[in-house]
Design a protein around this motif. Sequence first.
Motif, PDB file in Angstrom:
ATOM      1  N   GLY A   1      43.887  42.848  29.636  1.00 39.39           N
ATOM      2  CA  GLY A   1      42.476  43.075  29.320  1.00 39.39           C
ATOM      3  C   GLY A   1      41.817  41.841  28.717  1.00 39.39           C
TER       4      GLY A   1
ATOM      5  N   VAL B   1      40.966  39.440  31.496  1.00 44.23           N
ATOM      6  CA  VAL B   1      39.818  39.929  32.271  1.00 44.23           C
ATOM      7  C   VAL B   1      38.517  39.669  31.510  1.00 44.23           C
ATOM      8  CG1 VAL B   1      38.716  42.006  33.225  1.00 44.23           C
ATOM      9  CG2 VAL B   1      41.195  41.684  33.457  1.00 44.23           C
ATOM     10  N   GLU B   2      38.548  40.022  30.235  1.00 41.18           N
ATOM     11  CA  GLU B   2      37.334  39.909  29.425  1.00 41.18           C
ATOM     12  C   GLU B   2      36.958  38.457  29.165  1.00 41.18           C
ATOM     13  OE1 GLU B   2      36.121  41.362  24.997  1.00 41.18           O
ATOM     14  OE2 GLU B   2      37.450  42.683  26.145  1.00 41.18           O
TER      15      GLU B   2
ATOM     16  N   ARG C   1      40.536  38.273  38.251  1.00 37.45           N
ATOM     17  CA  ARG C   1      40.429  39.400  39.184  1.00 37.45           C
ATOM     18  C   ARG C   1      41.777  40.047  39.481  1.00 37.45           C
ATOM     19  NH1 ARG C   1      35.981  38.303  42.439  1.00 37.45           N
ATOM     20  NH2 ARG C   1      36.372  40.313  43.447  1.00 37.45           N
ATOM     21  N   ARG C   2      42.845  39.319  39.167  1.00 40.81           N
ATOM     22  CA  ARG C   2      44.171  39.871  39.489  1.00 40.81           C
ATOM     23  C   ARG C   2      45.201  39.345  38.505  1.00 40.81           C
ATOM     24  NH1 ARG C   2      46.430  39.320  45.565  1.00 40.81           N
ATOM     25  NH2 ARG C   2      44.594  40.635  45.893  1.00 40.81           N
TER      26      ARG C   2
ATOM     27  N   ARG D   1      46.577  52.039  35.516  1.00 39.11           N
ATOM     28  CA  ARG D   1      45.573  53.036  35.101  1.00 39.11           C
ATOM     29  C   ARG D   1      44.677  52.506  33.986  1.00 39.11           C
ATOM     30  NH1 ARG D   1      49.873  56.748  35.975  1.00 39.11           N
ATOM     31  NH2 ARG D   1      50.511  56.656  33.791  1.00 39.11           N
ATOM     32  N   GLU D   2      45.173  51.556  33.219  1.00 41.25           N
ATOM     33  CA  GLU D   2      44.437  51.126  32.024  1.00 41.25           C
ATOM     34  C   GLU D   2      43.701  49.795  32.149  1.00 41.25           C
ATOM     35  OE1 GLU D   2      46.160  51.521  28.142  1.00 41.25           O
ATOM     36  OE2 GLU D   2      47.739  52.827  28.920  1.00 41.25           O
ATOM     37  N   ILE D   3      43.838  49.113  33.284  1.00 40.37           N
ATOM     38  CA  ILE D   3      43.227  47.782  33.361  1.00 40.37           C
ATOM     39  C   ILE D   3      42.118  47.746  34.412  1.00 40.37           C
ATOM     40  CG2 ILE D   3      45.315  46.623  32.560  1.00 40.37           C
ATOM     41  CD1 ILE D   3      45.893  45.838  35.477  1.00 40.37           C
ATOM     42  N   ASP D   4      41.294  46.696  34.317  1.00 43.16           N
ATOM     43  CA  ASP D   4      40.139  46.568  35.211  1.00 43.16           C
ATOM     44  C   ASP D   4      40.313  45.404  36.176  1.00 43.16           C
ATOM     45  OD1 ASP D   4      38.727  48.689  34.040  1.00 43.16           O
ATOM     46  OD2 ASP D   4      38.101  47.381  32.392  1.00 43.16           O
ATOM     47  N   CYS D   5      41.539  45.161  36.601  1.00 46.29           N
ATOM     48  CA  CYS D   5      41.735  44.135  37.627  1.00 46.29           C
ATOM     49  C   CYS D   5      42.882  44.559  38.545  1.00 46.29           C
ATOM     50  CB  CYS D   5      42.012  42.767  37.007  1.00 46.29           C
ATOM     51  SG  CYS D   5      43.622  42.603  36.241  1.00 46.29           S
ATOM     52  N   GLU D   6      43.024  43.798  39.636  1.00 47.14           N
ATOM     53  CA  GLU D   6      44.073  44.103  40.614  1.00 47.14           C
ATOM     54  C   GLU D   6      45.444  43.687  40.075  1.00 47.14           C
ATOM     55  OE1 GLU D   6      41.049  42.858  44.275  1.00 47.14           O
ATOM     56  OE2 GLU D   6      42.766  41.601  43.736  1.00 47.14           O
TER      57      GLU D   6
END
Lengths: 182, 325
Positions: free
Chosen positions: B127, B130-131, B136-137, B154-159
């Motif tokens: 995270g 990403v932040e 992106r991955r 399930r908990e992250i915002d990237c590939e």
Amino acid sequence: MQPAGSVVPQVPAPIAAALRPLPLLLLRPPLAMLAVRIRDRHPELFERLGPHAAKRFGLDPTDLPFAFVLEPRPAAPSVTPVRQLPRDLDVRIAGPLGALLGMVDGAFDGDALFFSRSLQVEGDMEALLALRNAVDDACIDLRRIALSPLGPAADPLDRAFRRVRAAAGRVAAHRTESRSWN
Amino acid sequence: MELICPAGTPAALKAAVAAGADAVYCGFRDETNARNFPGLNFSRDELRAGIEHAHRGGVRVLVAVNTFPRAGAIEVWHRAVDDAVAAGADALILADLGLLAYAANRHPGQRLHVSVQAAAANPDAIGFYVEAFGVRRVVLPRVLSVPEIAAIVREIDCETEVFVFGGLCVMAEGRCSLSSYATGQSPNMQGVCSPAGHVRYEERDGRMLSRLGRFTINAFGPGEAAGYPTLCKGRFATDLGTGYLFEDPVSLDAASLLPALRDAGVTALKIEGRQRSRAYTERVVGGFRDALAALAAGREIDTAALADLTEGQATTAGAYRKTWR
């Protein structure tokens, strides 16, 4: 040493025995021509070799009664046949002729041959890796380079080379059960 | 799932493209990437030509600049980032925080991936990347089980990208100093674990000894399958006996776990092996392309096709399927 189950093609023993009396002087002109033709067609090979082009490599086909000393100098590359490899080489690579040719041809992976103990290596590992990677990237078509000047006389040799290549292909398709670690 | 394939040379890149790669990863011929072996990798011109070739075939190219810059030499790594972007790289694979910051600021439109060398193994760490840098991955380290990967996804915002075949590192990647201790050269900064200049093999009494620096790290009996000369795969003598302590000489093969990795939500499957030949690339990429086709068609996946290419002639599902010995 060949591990059990190894499927690298081997030169049949009777053929190797028949080659034993062959005067090595006869091999020198075609090998000299081969080295120069590879140099002319693949100059990029020497860039990858870098300083290791000055090293001396012993190539020991363990199923043949002779070996070769490779000196890949850009100005004067040479492959010299010898009965026995000298001791003052930088690198020694030993394995069946099919394995050595198969690495040049792109049929075999050198690391896999090493893992299976089909290939033995000694000496300067930087030089060895540089040579292996340079040759692999060059995609050298040994058959075309070696045989094209021979015209129709090349046909029997061409068929023999194809048989080795086909055997290597069968190895590529060969499936073995491996041990499972967990 | 995408198939991400190794290329140590332009010839291997072409082999990967021809064999069905979705993307190829490669690096420059210097210390800026973690496969800095003699005769390997790409010049600037070769990278440009390789990217053009891959793009003509609809294949993306990811450039690894995934070592940690040395103090006083940061410009070498900055130049690698700039040149990879200029060559048209589809993504950069980075590990160092400073280099990620440089790439994000200097090339804001560039797609960035977190290298396995960053050892980002939990949602908080991922995270942050990403932040802070808009990555992106993330390439996940090879120490997680499939359920752990599913929980992270399930908990992250990237590939996510995971290794499915090849060399297996069980250490905290990017932080291991075993090779540095033996050779004085760092895999994390000079880009080579067990540098070839420090490796020697010797035949003695029918056994093959492998040495790294001043250490004899293994002795293989006649016909016994061999492995890479890394300390983590050495045999150690202890009070409890002699044997492998950290890791056996063995290759990862997660072909049998492709359904589970798909169900876990993994985006991309990575094949290790930039140091291997084009023959390896061709066969492994082809094998996993077939496996993905079988997965899509609901057919059984062939799990033995690549066994003869493996280190130690043995395979493991690694941490993906954790068991006790």
